[in-house]
Design a protein around this motif. Structure first.
Motif, mmCIF file in Angstrom:
data_model
loop_
_atom_site.group_PDB
_atom_site.id
_atom_site.type_symbol
_atom_site.label_atom_id
_atom_site.label_comp_id
_atom_site.label_asym_id
_atom_site.label_seq_id
_atom_site.Cartn_x
_atom_site.Cartn_y
_atom_site.Cartn_z
ATOM 1 N N THR A 347 0.836 -1.207 0.000
ATOM 2 C CA THR A 347 0.000 0.000 0.000
ATOM 3 C C THR A 347 0.868 1.255 0.000
ATOM 4 O O THR A 347 0.621 2.209 -0.755
ATOM 5 N N GLN A 348 1.881 1.256 0.824
ATOM 6 C CA GLN A 348 2.780 2.420 0.890
ATOM 7 C C GLN A 348 3.541 2.619 -0.412
ATOM 8 O O GLN A 348 3.708 3.746 -0.886
ATOM 9 N N ILE A 349 3.993 1.519 -1.025
ATOM 10 C CA ILE A 349 4.715 1.607 -2.301
ATOM 11 C C ILE A 349 3.788 2.142 -3.398
ATOM 12 O O ILE A 349 4.174 3.015 -4.197
ATOM 13 N N LEU A 350 2.555 1.642 -3.446
ATOM 14 C CA LEU A 350 1.595 2.083 -4.465
ATOM 15 C C LEU A 350 1.234 3.552 -4.280
ATOM 16 O O LEU A 350 1.133 4.299 -5.261
ATOM 17 N N ALA A 351 1.046 3.981 -3.032
ATOM 18 C CA ALA A 351 0.731 5.391 -2.769
ATOM 19 C C ALA A 351 1.838 6.298 -3.274
ATOM 20 O O ALA A 351 1.576 7.348 -3.892
ATOM 21 N N ALA A 352 3.087 5.898 -3.049
ATOM 22 C CA ALA A 352 4.226 6.711 -3.484
ATOM 23 C C ALA A 352 4.322 6.766 -5.009
ATOM 24 O O ALA A 352 4.573 7.832 -5.594
ATOM 25 N N ASN A 353 4.082 5.633 -5.684
ATOM 26 C CA ASN A 353 4.254 5.578 -7.135
ATOM 27 C C ASN A 353 3.058 6.146 -7.899
ATOM 28 O O ASN A 353 3.200 6.528 -9.065
ATOM 29 N N LEU A 354 1.902 6.189 -7.272
ATOM 30 C CA LEU A 354 0.745 6.838 -7.894
ATOM 31 C C LEU A 354 0.660 8.309 -7.506
ATOM 32 O O LEU A 354 -0.233 9.021 -7.951
ATOM 33 N N HIS A 355 1.598 8.742 -6.653
ATOM 34 C CA HIS A 355 1.653 10.131 -6.178
ATOM 35 C C HIS A 355 0.321 10.544 -5.555
ATOM 36 O O HIS A 355 -0.239 11.596 -5.864
ATOM 37 N N VAL A 356 -0.172 9.678 -4.668
ATOM 38 C CA VAL A 356 -1.455 9.924 -4.014
ATOM 39 C C VAL A 356 -1.309 11.051 -3.001
ATOM 40 O O VAL A 356 -0.379 11.068 -2.194
ATOM 41 N N VAL A 357 -2.238 11.984 -3.059
ATOM 42 C CA VAL A 357 -2.331 13.053 -2.058
ATOM 43 C C VAL A 357 -3.767 13.051 -1.548
ATOM 44 O O VAL A 357 -4.688 13.467 -2.243
ATOM 45 N N GLY A 358 -3.970 12.541 -0.356
ATOM 46 C CA GLY A 358 -5.308 12.394 0.190
ATOM 47 C C GLY A 358 -5.631 10.931 0.433
ATOM 48 O O GLY A 358 -4.791 10.170 0.916
ATOM 49 N N LEU A 359 -6.834 10.516 0.056
ATOM 50 C CA LEU A 359 -7.299 9.166 0.346
ATOM 51 C C LEU A 359 -7.025 8.202 -0.803
ATOM 52 O O LEU A 359 -7.004 8.598 -1.966
ATOM 53 N N MET A 360 -6.859 6.927 -0.440
ATOM 54 C CA MET A 360 -6.783 5.863 -1.433
ATOM 55 C C MET A 360 -7.298 4.576 -0.808
ATOM 56 O O MET A 360 -7.327 4.422 0.418
ATOM 57 N N ASN A 361 -7.725 3.643 -1.677
ATOM 58 C CA ASN A 361 -8.228 2.347 -1.244
ATOM 59 C C ASN A 361 -7.573 1.273 -2.095
ATOM 60 O O ASN A 361 -7.467 1.424 -3.318
ATOM 61 N N VAL A 362 -7.091 0.208 -1.455
ATOM 62 C CA VAL A 362 -6.482 -0.913 -2.184
ATOM 63 C C VAL A 362 -7.212 -2.190 -1.787
ATOM 64 O O VAL A 362 -7.484 -2.414 -0.607
ATOM 65 N N GLN A 363 -7.520 -3.019 -2.785
ATOM 66 C CA GLN A 363 -8.172 -4.298 -2.516
ATOM 67 C C GLN A 363 -7.186 -5.429 -2.795
ATOM 68 O O GLN A 363 -6.530 -5.442 -3.838
ATOM 69 N N TYR A 364 -7.097 -6.347 -1.829
ATOM 70 C CA TYR A 364 -6.146 -7.466 -1.899
ATOM 71 C C TYR A 364 -6.885 -8.798 -1.820
ATOM 72 O O TYR A 364 -7.963 -8.897 -1.216
ATOM 73 N N ALA A 365 -6.269 -9.821 -2.413
ATOM 74 C CA ALA A 365 -6.708 -11.207 -2.216
ATOM 75 C C ALA A 365 -5.531 -11.979 -1.622
ATOM 76 O O ALA A 365 -4.397 -11.840 -2.093
ATOM 77 N N VAL A 366 -5.805 -12.756 -0.587
ATOM 78 C CA VAL A 366 -4.762 -13.544 0.070
ATOM 79 C C VAL A 366 -5.112 -15.020 -0.110
ATOM 80 O O VAL A 366 -6.160 -15.487 0.344
ATOM 81 N N GLN A 367 -4.238 -15.746 -0.788
ATOM 82 C CA GLN A 367 -4.445 -17.169 -1.037
ATOM 83 C C GLN A 367 -3.200 -17.926 -0.605
ATOM 84 O O GLN A 367 -2.107 -17.674 -1.103
ATOM 85 N N ASN A 368 -3.363 -18.826 0.356
ATOM 86 C CA ASN A 368 -2.230 -19.603 0.891
ATOM 87 C C ASN A 368 -1.086 -18.685 1.348
ATOM 88 O O ASN A 368 0.083 -18.932 1.084
ATOM 89 N N ASP A 369 -1.465 -17.610 2.034
ATOM 90 C CA ASP A 369 -0.528 -16.617 2.579
ATOM 91 C C ASP A 369 0.225 -15.833 1.506
ATOM 92 O O ASP A 369 1.181 -15.109 1.819
ATOM 93 N N HIS A 370 -0.191 -15.941 0.243
ATOM 94 C CA HIS A 370 0.369 -15.108 -0.822
ATOM 95 C C HIS A 370 -0.575 -13.926 -1.047
ATOM 96 O O HIS A 370 -1.790 -14.111 -1.183
ATOM 97 N N VAL A 371 -0.018 -12.726 -1.111
ATOM 98 C CA VAL A 371 -0.814 -11.513 -1.243
ATOM 99 C C VAL A 371 -0.832 -11.054 -2.697
ATOM 100 O O VAL A 371 0.221 -10.920 -3.329
#
Length: 618
Positions: A347-371
């Motif tokens: 999430t932190q890496i994506l916020a930095a690379n998308l140059h987010v200023v303000g709010l953001m939402n990320v959706q993840y799927a976790v399968q067998n402890d892989h994100v």
């Protein structure tokens, strides 16, 4: 003069010959938009707009007196029309325009209006004049006493840019109203408007599947295999590469509209043939569907150098159900610290690379402890009000101040900001969707990637079973305390989890009824239950008849695959018609059984939201 400007001027002159000033003014007075006129004359909206400005055919704003002339109206609101006198007086105060969400519909509800209103409050505290643009009278943001000025206008580029030109704000906020205003960001920025918060470049990078996929590859962040297609042959090539099942959807959709899980070539061809609009600009998006994965929603606030994880929500249902339809738990439970740490890092890496200023939402799927990253929305998500109330952190207020240029690092100390998992919450919050199935029986009741819910309820408690029981009650689903339970699960769910569920129900003196396969599985594991015919099997009464005649009090039905979903819709319809609570995932069944046991054993206590949030003051 550039070549483009010369060509544009010639286009405007060509249109002027076909569309004289009187005809253009008449069209505008009759409600034709620039876009509609451009379509009629086979030109562009920009050409029509430039011709209008050249001829002086410009709308004015009229005032609706909220006091009916009885008193001086301190907060009147305005609408545009093509007349002579402009009644809206623009002040010389520093001001910010907020674009609202427009009409409420599935996928875009009042959660976004909450964000807009909270932003207005934050801006007023900071000394700004607040100007709200929205066209929905059923929202709080359009109440006459919320913003300093209200424009009751459609959320289109033509209407929005006219207000901006008249008011001359320091900037415009597009990221609190959901997807509708977000789509205007690029055109507004190209017109020279200052977008407060994440730029249109960052928004487009997250929205465009090819660009976003390339970014994930560059950052080495895992994601489900995907592809884009504009015809069946291309779509088939992608499924050959990534395998079935796949999640198919149109580009730039709201609320998961027209999204579907596909299991075969025949179904894929049927989907492509029925798709209304596919092009190079708007291709079909095809993703590998991760069955049995656990989904997470993460909300964050970021600026150019910092990122705070404001909410980590775990979905009760397995992956494949739209986030707006999932029951969400905050804080998460039974998840390894390593998985949480990985999601926070991504999430932190994506916020930095998308140059987010303000709010953001990320959706993840976790399968067998892989994100795996599913998608990123560089805007307020529908979970923001839930997160703010559950954690007692003024998420929107902080995000607004960040968008105005304040540093998140400075606000950390002022608001005692920490990542959600470090707050030390003493309670648990659950977001429970509310569905309209009783009013739309034929729409189908089984949840999937296309959003169905029309609202949501929130519950708070010290323990999970009590919170889940309260959530059910808040969503008008009365769990039974005795009676008969029907169980029919797919082959993958015939495991220890359904055995535990059945034993718990049997312990609480429920009678169990099951279809052939599930019945045999339960009997083989020493659990007593009665056998009943499936819908469509020879022999009556079948399960539809039994539910219809009021002999079932709770339904657990977990179909998997297209045929099963189709066959079992009758069960869901019977449950809705008979007002019988039902669940369609094994995860929801587990939570429901815990909630039933909780209701049987105790009376619920009542606390105010302030009491739950008092942990922040300790």
């Amino acid at each position: 003069m550039t070549t483009q400007a010369v060509e544009l001027s010639q286009e405007v002159l060509d249109l002027a010959r076909k569309l004289p000033e009187e005809m253009l003014l008449k069209a505008k007075k009759h409600g034709f938009s620039d876009y509609q006129i451009a379509h009629i004359f086979k030109t562009t909206e920009t050409v029509v707009r430039n011709l209008r400005k050249h001829l002086g055919v410009i709308s004015v704003f009229k005032t609706v007196d909220t006091c009916a002339a009885e008193f001086d109206a301190k907060t009147p609101y305005h609408y545009s029309t093509y007349e002579e006198e402009n009644e809206s007086v623009s002040s010389d105060r520093k001001k910010v325009i907020i674009l609202g969400g427009g009409p409420n519909r599935i996928g875009q509800g009042i959660e976004f209006d909450y964000c807009c209103v909270q932003a207005v409050f934050a801006l007023k505290e900071a000394g700004y004049e607040t100007i709200m643009v929205n066209c929905n009278p059923e929202t709080v943001s359009t109440d006459y006493d919320i913003a300093d000025k209200l424009y009751f206008e459609p959320l289109t580029f033509e209407d929005t840019i006219r207000i901006i030109e008249h008011e001359k704000p320091l900037g415009v906020i597009v990221s609190f109203g959901g997807q509708t205003p977000l789509k205007l960001s690029t055109k507004l920025e190209e017109a020279g408007v200052t977008i407060l918060g994440t730029s249109s470049t960052g928004i487009d990078l997250a929205e465009d599947r090819k660009k976003f996929g390339a970014l994930l590859e560059k950052l080495a962040i895992p994601h489900p295999d995907y592809g884009t297609a504009i015809c069946f042959e291309e779509a088939q090539m992608i499924t050959r590469r990534i395998g079935y099942p796949v999640l198919v959807r149109p580009s730039y959709v709201l609320g998961g509209r027209a999204m579907k899980i596909i299991y075969s070539d025949d179904s894929l061809k049927e989907y492509v043939d029925q798709a209304l609009f596919i092009s190079e600009k708007y291709p079909l998006l095809i993703d590998r569907f991760l069955e049995t994965a656990v989904e997470f929603d993460i909300d964050a606030i970021a600026d150019s150098s910092d990122c705070v994880i404001s909410g980590i929500m775990q979905h009760v249902e397995a992956a494949g159900i739209h986030s707006g339809d999932s029951t969400s738990i905050l804080p998460y439970h039974n998840i390894s610290p390593e998985v949480i740490a990985t999601m926070k890092t991504y999430t932190q890496i994506l916020a930095a690379n998308l140059h987010v200023v303000g709010l953001m939402n990320v959706q993840y799927a976790v399968q067998n402890d892989h994100v795996y990253v599913l998608e990123v929305n560089p805007r307020a998500s529908r979970t923001v009000p839930f997160v703010g109330k559950a954690t007692a952190v003024p998420v929107v207020k902080i995000a607004t101040r960040v968008m105005l240029g304040e540093k998140l690092s400075d606000l950390r100390q002022q608001y005692d900001l920490k990542d959600c998992d470090e707050l030390g919450m003493k309670h648990l919050a659950i977001k429970e969707p509310v569905f309209p199935f009783s009013k739309f029986v034929k729409s189908g009741v089984y949840l999937g990637p296309e959003m169905r819910s029309t609202g949501e309820a929130m519950s708070l408690a010290d323990q999970f079973p009590e919170a889940f029981a309260k959530a059910y009650q808040a969503a008008n689903m009365e769990l039974p305390l005795s009676g008969s339970v029907f169980i029919s699960v797919n082959n993958q769910d015939k495991n220890q989890r359904i055995i535990t569920i059945a034993r718990e129900l049997f312990r609480m003196d429920f009678d169990l009824v099951a279809t052939a396969g599930t019945h045999q599985f339960l009997i083989d594991n020493g659990i007593e239950c009665k056998k009943v015919f499936k819908v469509g099997e020879e022999g009556r009464p079948n399960i539809f008849d039994i539910i219809k005649h009021g002999k079932i009090d709770f339904v657990i039905n977990t179909p998997r695959g297209e045929k099963a979903l189709h066959d079992e819709e009758a069960i869901g319809a019977a449950s809705v018609l008979s007002n019988v609570p039902f669940v369609t995932t094994i995860e929801a069944a587990e939570a429901s059984v815990q909630a039933i046991d909780c209701i049987r054993r105790q009376e619920f206590g009542v606390k105010s939201l302030q009491e739950y949030s008092s942990y922040r003051n300790r």
